[in-house]
Motif scaffolding. Structure first.
Motif, PDB file in Angstrom:
ATOM      1  N   ALA A 108      26.531  33.649  40.889  1.00 16.13           N
ATOM      2  CA  ALA A 108      27.374  34.668  41.506  1.00 16.13           C
ATOM      3  C   ALA A 108      28.414  35.203  40.528  1.00 16.13           C
ATOM      4  O   ALA A 108      28.928  36.308  40.703  1.00 16.13           O
ATOM      5  CB  ALA A 108      28.057  34.105  42.751  1.00 16.13           C
ATOM      6  N   LEU A 109      28.738  34.412  39.496  1.00 16.79           N
ATOM      7  CA  LEU A 109      29.714  34.878  38.511  1.00 16.79           C
ATOM      8  C   LEU A 109      29.208  36.081  37.724  1.00 16.79           C
ATOM      9  O   LEU A 109      29.995  36.790  37.095  1.00 16.79           O
ATOM     10  CB  LEU A 109      30.069  33.743  37.553  1.00 16.79           C
ATOM     11  CG  LEU A 109      30.896  32.587  38.140  1.00 16.79           C
ATOM     12  CD1 LEU A 109      31.161  31.541  37.071  1.00 16.79           C
ATOM     13  CD2 LEU A 109      32.200  33.096  38.717  1.00 16.79           C
ATOM     14  N   GLY A 110      27.891  36.298  37.752  1.00 14.92           N
ATOM     15  CA  GLY A 110      27.338  37.466  37.088  1.00 14.92           C
ATOM     16  C   GLY A 110      27.254  38.670  37.995  1.00 14.92           C
ATOM     17  O   GLY A 110      26.734  39.720  37.592  1.00 14.92           O
ATOM     18  N   LEU A 111      27.760  38.538  39.222  1.00 14.69           N
ATOM     19  CA  LEU A 111      27.666  39.616  40.211  1.00 14.69           C
ATOM     20  C   LEU A 111      29.030  40.117  40.642  1.00 14.69           C
ATOM     21  O   LEU A 111      29.176  40.701  41.712  1.00 14.69           O
ATOM     22  CB  LEU A 111      26.892  39.110  41.445  1.00 14.69           C
ATOM     23  CG  LEU A 111      25.494  38.543  41.169  1.00 14.69           C
ATOM     24  CD1 LEU A 111      24.908  37.952  42.447  1.00 14.69           C
ATOM     25  CD2 LEU A 111      24.589  39.615  40.600  1.00 14.69           C
ATOM     26  N   VAL A 112      30.051  39.867  39.814  1.00 17.19           N
ATOM     27  CA  VAL A 112      31.416  40.299  40.152  1.00 17.19           C
ATOM     28  C   VAL A 112      31.594  41.753  39.714  1.00 17.19           C
ATOM     29  O   VAL A 112      31.605  42.047  38.512  1.00 17.19           O
ATOM     30  CB  VAL A 112      32.458  39.399  39.452  1.00 17.19           C
ATOM     31  CG1 VAL A 112      33.868  39.876  39.775  1.00 17.19           C
ATOM     32  CG2 VAL A 112      32.262  37.952  39.853  1.00 17.19           C
ATOM     33  N   PRO A 113      31.741  42.697  40.653  1.00 15.49           N
ATOM     34  CA  PRO A 113      31.829  44.113  40.259  1.00 15.49           C
ATOM     35  C   PRO A 113      33.196  44.514  39.714  1.00 15.49           C
ATOM     36  O   PRO A 113      33.288  45.315  38.781  1.00 15.49           O
ATOM     37  CB  PRO A 113      31.528  44.850  41.575  1.00 15.49           C
ATOM     38  CG  PRO A 113      31.957  43.897  42.642  1.00 15.49           C
ATOM     39  CD  PRO A 113      31.696  42.520  42.107  1.00 15.49           C
ATOM     40  N   VAL A 114      34.270  43.956  40.295  1.00 16.89           N
ATOM     41  CA  VAL A 114      35.620  44.308  39.848  1.00 16.89           C
ATOM     42  C   VAL A 114      36.462  43.038  39.764  1.00 16.89           C
ATOM     43  O   VAL A 114      36.225  42.053  40.468  1.00 16.89           O
ATOM     44  CB  VAL A 114      36.306  45.317  40.801  1.00 16.89           C
ATOM     45  CG1 VAL A 114      35.550  46.636  40.824  1.00 16.89           C
ATOM     46  CG2 VAL A 114      36.429  44.730  42.204  1.00 16.89           C
ATOM     47  N   LEU A 115      37.459  43.080  38.894  1.00 16.79           N
ATOM     48  CA  LEU A 115      38.421  41.986  38.783  1.00 16.79           C
ATOM     49  C   LEU A 115      39.798  42.531  39.134  1.00 16.79           C
ATOM     50  O   LEU A 115      40.398  43.263  38.345  1.00 16.79           O
ATOM     51  CB  LEU A 115      38.433  41.415  37.360  1.00 16.79           C
ATOM     52  CG  LEU A 115      39.488  40.334  37.104  1.00 16.79           C
ATOM     53  CD1 LEU A 115      39.172  39.069  37.906  1.00 16.79           C
ATOM     54  CD2 LEU A 115      39.583  40.003  35.607  1.00 16.79           C
ATOM     55  N   PRO A 116      40.316  42.197  40.320  1.00 20.82           N
ATOM     56  CA  PRO A 116      41.666  42.644  40.686  1.00 20.82           C
ATOM     57  C   PRO A 116      42.705  41.725  40.049  1.00 20.82           C
ATOM     58  O   PRO A 116      42.892  40.601  40.483  1.00 20.82           O
ATOM     59  CB  PRO A 116      41.655  42.527  42.215  1.00 20.82           C
ATOM     60  CG  PRO A 116      40.664  41.439  42.502  1.00 20.82           C
ATOM     61  CD  PRO A 116      39.641  41.471  41.398  1.00 20.82           C
ATOM     62  N   MET A 117      43.368  42.203  39.029  1.00 17.29           N
ATOM     63  CA  MET A 117      44.293  41.344  38.285  1.00 17.29           C
ATOM     64  C   MET A 117      45.358  42.201  37.605  1.00 17.29           C
ATOM     65  O   MET A 117      45.083  43.320  37.174  1.00 17.29           O
ATOM     66  CB  MET A 117      43.527  40.525  37.241  1.00 17.29           C
ATOM     67  CG  MET A 117      44.370  39.548  36.442  1.00 17.29           C
ATOM     68  SD  MET A 117      45.244  38.345  37.463  1.00 17.29           S
ATOM     69  CE  MET A 117      43.850  37.462  38.179  1.00 17.29           C
ATOM     70  N   ASP A 118      46.526  41.650  37.477  1.00 13.74           N
ATOM     71  CA  ASP A 118      47.605  42.314  36.744  1.00 13.74           C
ATOM     72  C   ASP A 118      47.218  42.385  35.273  1.00 13.74           C
ATOM     73  O   ASP A 118      46.878  41.378  34.655  1.00 13.74           O
ATOM     74  CB  ASP A 118      48.893  41.510  36.914  1.00 13.74           C
ATOM     75  CG  ASP A 118      50.126  42.271  36.449  1.00 13.74           C
ATOM     76  OD1 ASP A 118      50.098  42.779  35.313  1.00 13.74           O
ATOM     77  OD2 ASP A 118      51.104  42.321  37.204  1.00 13.74           O
ATOM     78  N   ARG A 119      47.280  43.565  34.710  1.00 11.58           N
ATOM     79  CA  ARG A 119      46.837  43.756  33.321  1.00 11.58           C
ATOM     80  C   ARG A 119      47.749  43.065  32.315  1.00 11.58           C
ATOM     81  O   ARG A 119      47.425  42.958  31.134  1.00 11.58           O
ATOM     82  CB  ARG A 119      46.736  45.249  33.001  1.00 11.58           C
ATOM     83  CG  ARG A 119      48.055  45.989  32.977  1.00 11.58           C
ATOM     84  CD  ARG A 119      47.897  47.406  32.445  1.00 11.58           C
ATOM     85  NE  ARG A 119      47.128  48.231  33.354  1.00 11.58           N
ATOM     86  CZ  ARG A 119      47.662  49.040  34.284  1.00 11.58           C
ATOM     87  NH1 ARG A 119      48.985  49.088  34.427  1.00 11.58           N
ATOM     88  NH2 ARG A 119      46.911  49.776  35.050  1.00 11.58           N
ATOM     89  N   GLY A 120      48.890  42.576  32.763  1.00  9.59           N
ATOM     90  CA  GLY A 120      49.831  41.912  31.851  1.00  9.59           C
ATOM     91  C   GLY A 120      49.477  40.473  31.528  1.00  9.59           C
ATOM     92  O   GLY A 120      50.145  39.848  30.706  1.00  9.59           O
ATOM     93  N   ALA A 179      37.799  40.344  32.363  1.00 11.71           N
ATOM     94  CA  ALA A 179      36.921  41.290  33.051  1.00 11.71           C
ATOM     95  C   ALA A 179      35.665  41.558  32.227  1.00 11.71           C
ATOM     96  O   ALA A 179      34.542  41.605  32.770  1.00 11.71           O
ATOM     97  CB  ALA A 179      37.669  42.596  33.320  1.00 11.71           C
ATOM     98  N   ASP A 180      35.835  41.713  30.931  1.00 11.19           N
ATOM     99  CA  ASP A 180      34.685  41.959  30.060  1.00 11.19           C
ATOM    100  C   ASP A 180      33.726  40.774  30.062  1.00 11.19           C
ATOM    101  O   ASP A 180      32.504  40.958  30.109  1.00 11.19           O
ATOM    102  CB  ASP A 180      35.179  42.245  28.637  1.00 11.19           C
ATOM    103  CG  ASP A 180      34.048  42.613  27.694  1.00 11.19           C
ATOM    104  OD1 ASP A 180      33.385  43.632  27.927  1.00 11.19           O
ATOM    105  OD2 ASP A 180      33.808  41.858  26.725  1.00 11.19           O
ATOM    106  N   ALA A 181      34.258  39.555  30.030  1.00  7.08           N
ATOM    107  CA  ALA A 181      33.408  38.369  30.043  1.00  7.08           C
ATOM    108  C   ALA A 181      32.624  38.262  31.340  1.00  7.08           C
ATOM    109  O   ALA A 181      31.488  37.775  31.360  1.00  7.08           O
ATOM    110  CB  ALA A 181      34.266  37.118  29.832  1.00  7.08           C
ATOM    111  N   LEU A 182      33.218  38.709  32.434  1.00  6.95           N
ATOM    112  CA  LEU A 182      32.544  38.669  33.738  1.00  6.95           C
ATOM    113  C   LEU A 182      31.625  39.863  33.953  1.00  6.95           C
ATOM    114  O   LEU A 182      30.864  39.891  34.936  1.00  6.95           O
ATOM    115  CB  LEU A 182      33.587  38.635  34.858  1.00  6.95           C
ATOM    116  CG  LEU A 182      34.433  37.359  34.975  1.00  6.95           C
ATOM    117  CD1 LEU A 182      35.567  37.561  35.969  1.00  6.95           C
ATOM    118  CD2 LEU A 182      33.555  36.183  35.395  1.00  6.95           C
ATOM    119  N   GLY A 183      31.699  40.857  33.069  1.00 10.50           N
ATOM    120  CA  GLY A 183      30.921  42.077  33.263  1.00 10.50           C
ATOM    121  C   GLY A 183      31.468  42.894  34.410  1.00 10.50           C
ATOM    122  O   GLY A 183      30.720  43.612  35.089  1.00 10.50           O
ATOM    123  N   ALA A 184      32.778  42.798  34.637  1.00 12.59           N
ATOM    124  CA  ALA A 184      33.413  43.467  35.759  1.00 12.59           C
ATOM    125  C   ALA A 184      34.363  44.545  35.269  1.00 12.59           C
ATOM    126  O   ALA A 184      34.730  44.593  34.092  1.00 12.59           O
ATOM    127  CB  ALA A 184      34.181  42.451  36.608  1.00 12.59           C
TER     128      ALA A 184
END
Length: 354
Positions: free
Chosen positions: A194-206, A247-252
């Motif tokens: 499922a870790l390869g199916l994460v479309p977006v990562l909601p996270m503070d860019r800081g 996000a890049d590592a998750l492909g998200a």
């Protein structure tokens, strides 16, 4: 040298034992709550020890007698809802190790601290080993690492004569820790893929976190033992891991969400027992300083072989594949196995240790 390693079957400990065993000149004693069996245990005197209880006193004294060095790596991350147990293991276990080191007059103690012991950063400038180690108040892990550092302060001030080394790495990772990280951080029903199916990562860019590969930490420990280097040493890869790198590592796709909003959602999910990672880890992630590793590079001739984003990519790849090691701590993780453990022993976040 006769070297005793606590937490010898974990992510760091198993690599340290392998690294030292490869030299072929040491007498190694491995302490763990669940020692390995079979051919993977060869070349090491394995002993079952639970540092969370006073019952380990005699076992520690016996193991430490005649040792040239003790490498103290044992620590706990779960169950996150049992703060008393984590304190008994982390803080109490360190206190018991220090007492046994003093009683048996071990000449060298190497303690695995963490970047998490440091006080919150003031800006983005890297900090050296003189930065205060008062921890991040809202992080249980950070408070416990800070408390262990203060135990070491008092121990050194007592004048026992033991050479004390403190290693303060960033977040330590490798591929073989994938299964254990899944157990610690992902609900039992969620498969690794499922870790390869994460479309977006909601996270503070800081967000910016120092990381380092387990192999590089093991090299630093070997250098410390051979050079009998004392004092604190920061260990980190050159490039920290940011929200964009995650996000890049998750492909998200990274979607900027203020840390306060992420924290509120994470807290609600943790309190509802929907996931097992408490908000202290998020707080610590935003408070962690960047590490200046000049001292390790100059005094240990140490340098990281993998950069931070590469370490993260390896860790995420290991989690997606449920990669594992050959010790009980690093055993393979599957959804049926995780569900079975939850039924028999309860969820990871509240599970009582057998």
């Amino acid at each position: 040298m006769r070297i005793v390693v606590t937490g010898a079957t974990g992510n760091i400990g198993s690599v340290v034992v392998q690294r030292l065993r490869a030299e072929g000149t040491h007498e190694l004693v491995g302490l763990a709550r669940r020692p390995p069996h079979g051919p993977d245990g060869r070349g090491v005197d394995w002993r079952p020890v639970d540092l969370s209880t006073e019952a380990c006193r005699d076992a520690l004294a016996e193991a430490f007698t005649g040792a040239d060095a003790v490498v103290h790596l044992a620590w706990g991350f779960q169950p996150s809802h049992d703060l008393a147990y984590l304190a008994r293991l982390g803080i109490g276990g360190t206190r018991r190790v220090l007492r046994a080191v003093a009683e048996t007059r071990v000449p060298h103690l190497v303690h695995m601290s963490s970047v998490g012991a440091y006080s919150p950063k003031q800006d983005d400038r890297p900090v050296d080993e003189s930065w205060p180690t008062d921890g991040v108040p809202s992080s249980r892990y950070s408070r416990h690492k800070s408390a262990a550092e203060h135990l070491l302060d008092r121990y050194e001030a007592s004048g026992t004569g033991t050479l004390v080394t403190r290693l303060r790495p960033g977040i330590v990772g490798r591929r073989a820790a994938g299964s254990s990280l899944l157990r610690y951080g992902v609900p039992a029903l969620v498969p690794a893929r499922a870790l390869g199916l994460v479309p977006v990562l909601p996270m503070d860019r800081g967000l910016s976190i120092p990381m380092v590969h387990t192999d590089d930490v093991a090299e630093a420990i070997a250098a410390v033992l051979h050079r009998r280097a004392a004092g604190p040493f920061n260990l980190a890869a050159d490039t920290p891991v940011t929200a964009a790198v995650i996000a890049d590592a998750l492909g998200a796709r990274l979607v900027h969400v203020p840390s306060a909003v992420v924290r509120a959602v994470m807290s609600a999910a943790w309190h509802a027992r929907l996931q097992q990672v408490d908000t202290g880890w998020l707080d610590m992630g935003f408070a962690l300083p960047t590490l200046d590793t000049t001292r390790a590079r100059t005094e240990l001739d140490w340098a990281p072989t993998k950069d931070g984003p590469d370490v993260l990519a390896e860790v995420v790849g290991g989690m997606r594949e449920a990669a594992s090691g050959r010790t009980p701590v690093l055993r393979p993780r599957t959804v049926p196995g995780a569900l079975g453990d939850a039924i028999l022993h309860g969820p990871v976040a509240v599970r009582r240790r057998p």
